[in-house]
Scaffold this active site. Sequence first.
Site, PDB file in Angstrom:
ATOM      1  N   ASP A  25       0.771  -1.255   0.000  1.00 52.59           N
ATOM      2  CA  ASP A  25       0.000   0.000   0.000  1.00 52.59           C
ATOM      3  C   ASP A  25       0.803   1.306   0.000  1.00 52.59           C
ATOM      4  O   ASP A  25       1.770   1.434   0.747  1.00 52.59           O
ATOM      5  CB  ASP A  25      -0.856   0.097   1.266  1.00 52.59           C
ATOM      6  CG  ASP A  25      -1.563  -1.179   1.634  1.00 52.59           C
ATOM      7  OD1 ASP A  25      -1.477  -2.152   0.884  1.00 52.59           O
ATOM      8  OD2 ASP A  25      -2.208  -1.190   2.693  1.00 52.59           O
ATOM      9  N   GLU A  43     -10.478  -2.248   4.447  1.00 55.53           N
ATOM     10  CA  GLU A  43      -9.116  -1.776   4.707  1.00 55.53           C
ATOM     11  C   GLU A  43      -8.927  -0.402   4.061  1.00 55.53           C
ATOM     12  O   GLU A  43      -9.705  -0.001   3.196  1.00 55.53           O
ATOM     13  CB  GLU A  43      -8.087  -2.732   4.075  1.00 55.53           C
ATOM     14  CG  GLU A  43      -8.130  -4.148   4.618  1.00 55.53           C
ATOM     15  CD  GLU A  43      -7.056  -5.065   4.028  1.00 55.53           C
ATOM     16  OE1 GLU A  43      -6.426  -5.789   4.802  1.00 55.53           O
ATOM     17  OE2 GLU A  43      -6.847  -5.048   2.798  1.00 55.53           O
TER      18      GLU A  43
END
Length: 502
Positions: free
Chosen positions: A40, A222
């Site tokens: 990420d 998320e």
Amino acid sequence: MGALISISTVAKAQNVNAKMYEEQHRPQVHFSPRQHWINDPNGMVYFNGIYHLFFQYYPDGNKWGPMHWGHAESNDMIYWREMPIALYPDSLGYIFSGSAVVDSNNTSGFGKEGKTALVAIFTHHDPKGEAKGTDDFQNQSLAFSIDNGDTWTKYSGNPVLKNPGIKDFRDPKVMWYAPEKKWVMTLATKDRITFFSSPDLKNWKKESEFGENLGAHEGVWECPDLFSLDDKGKKLWVMIVNIGSGGPNKGSATQYFLGQFDGNKFIPLDHKIRWLDYGPDEYAGITWSNTGNRKIFLGWMTNWLYANDVPTTIWRNAMTIPRELKIKHTANDIIVSAEPVKELNKIESGKTLIENISSTKNFDLSKKINQIKFPCRLNISIDATTNFAVVLSNDKNEKTAIGYDKDNHQFYIDRTKSGKTDFQKNFAAKHFAPRFSTNHALNISLIIDVSSVELFADDGMTVMTETFFPTKDYNNIKIESRENLSIKKIEYAPLKSIWKRN
Ligand code: FRU
């Protein structure tokens, strides 16, 4: 002065090896780390003319491992300098995803001697607690920098937001809510979002929850984000919620909600499920903070289904092209569109324009242009009444087709014969995305790199990101159809590698 800045910048960034970034499959216009694993994007913040990009990083291997925050900087979001690692794991655990803000009012007290603090808010993930089977091993912590992001100090009072007993309690995205002069944290808490607020980034109070029964829920929630966009002079709030599995084309993907936020609650406009990117290879995307009226989004360019297994050599995984988000209206819907930031234009090197091609079934761009170069940008304006596909290929008959299917009113990308696909059973597949525009004229823009294509259709209303790994780089582009094509315009521009500036 200019020279001084560039010398210190070069000295700060670690050495760049000449052959580095030339490995097979290495993206040439997308950020990837010199070496090893990334996931990420984290802590994206714009400050003093620099775009900071932190990222989930495992510096000791090419698969996910104990997480650090790697760091890269850019003046334009296109050319990146990889910096030393910003945050290392510690006794509280690994450094999971999170965000960063500019604390202009020094609410945290971290600013010193007139120096503004950048504050990172991240999840401490304690692997020991996880192994023991506890449910409170993810907690929110702070780190700050008072030297423009060069070095980071973890706050001695960590964690600042303790886990109440929810296993998945992570990925804080913090923004300044000006009407109430407070910070708002959007946190992914298993199957919903929980909002918290704070006057100083250190003391947090719960505001509300959202989404338990709304949106896509196949995977855990998320990496959320919350911000407003201009909608014809009014504010429309966008809440991004990345989801670990159950995306429109399998695996991880980025959904979003539209609505209103009043500092306490998010009230959705409707109960529709919307996706920012329909391709399989954009995940964990969120936006930069402190960019004024521009909202710029960046995602991780792969899918948890196979991110650990893609056939790259010394690095693994890359980021998408940064994209500017806007609200667009169709006849019966509202959409967040995404298009490459205008800064990408600066690496276009020479443009070829071909206009009014008709009565042809197959159009071989490689024959019209001396030598097709990848990476490139390809813009096509065509009639939406014909089916067609843009086919990228090599002389081993490996290909990826990016197409439009008029009967089903959808786009697709077919990578079933794209090259190396056997590293994971889901990789060789054809993926679909709806067309939202009903315009007769269809415009598509493709950003084609060595191992990826991003499709932006109808000014970014439909977006698809897809990776591929041909055994030999693609070097041909054809536009194919079973019907006669009526192409209004093709614009082809090679893109310069972002790793070979000097
Ligand atoms: C999303 C994610 C986050 C987590 C991080 C760990 O891809 O699972 O929820 O913070 O990756 O690396």
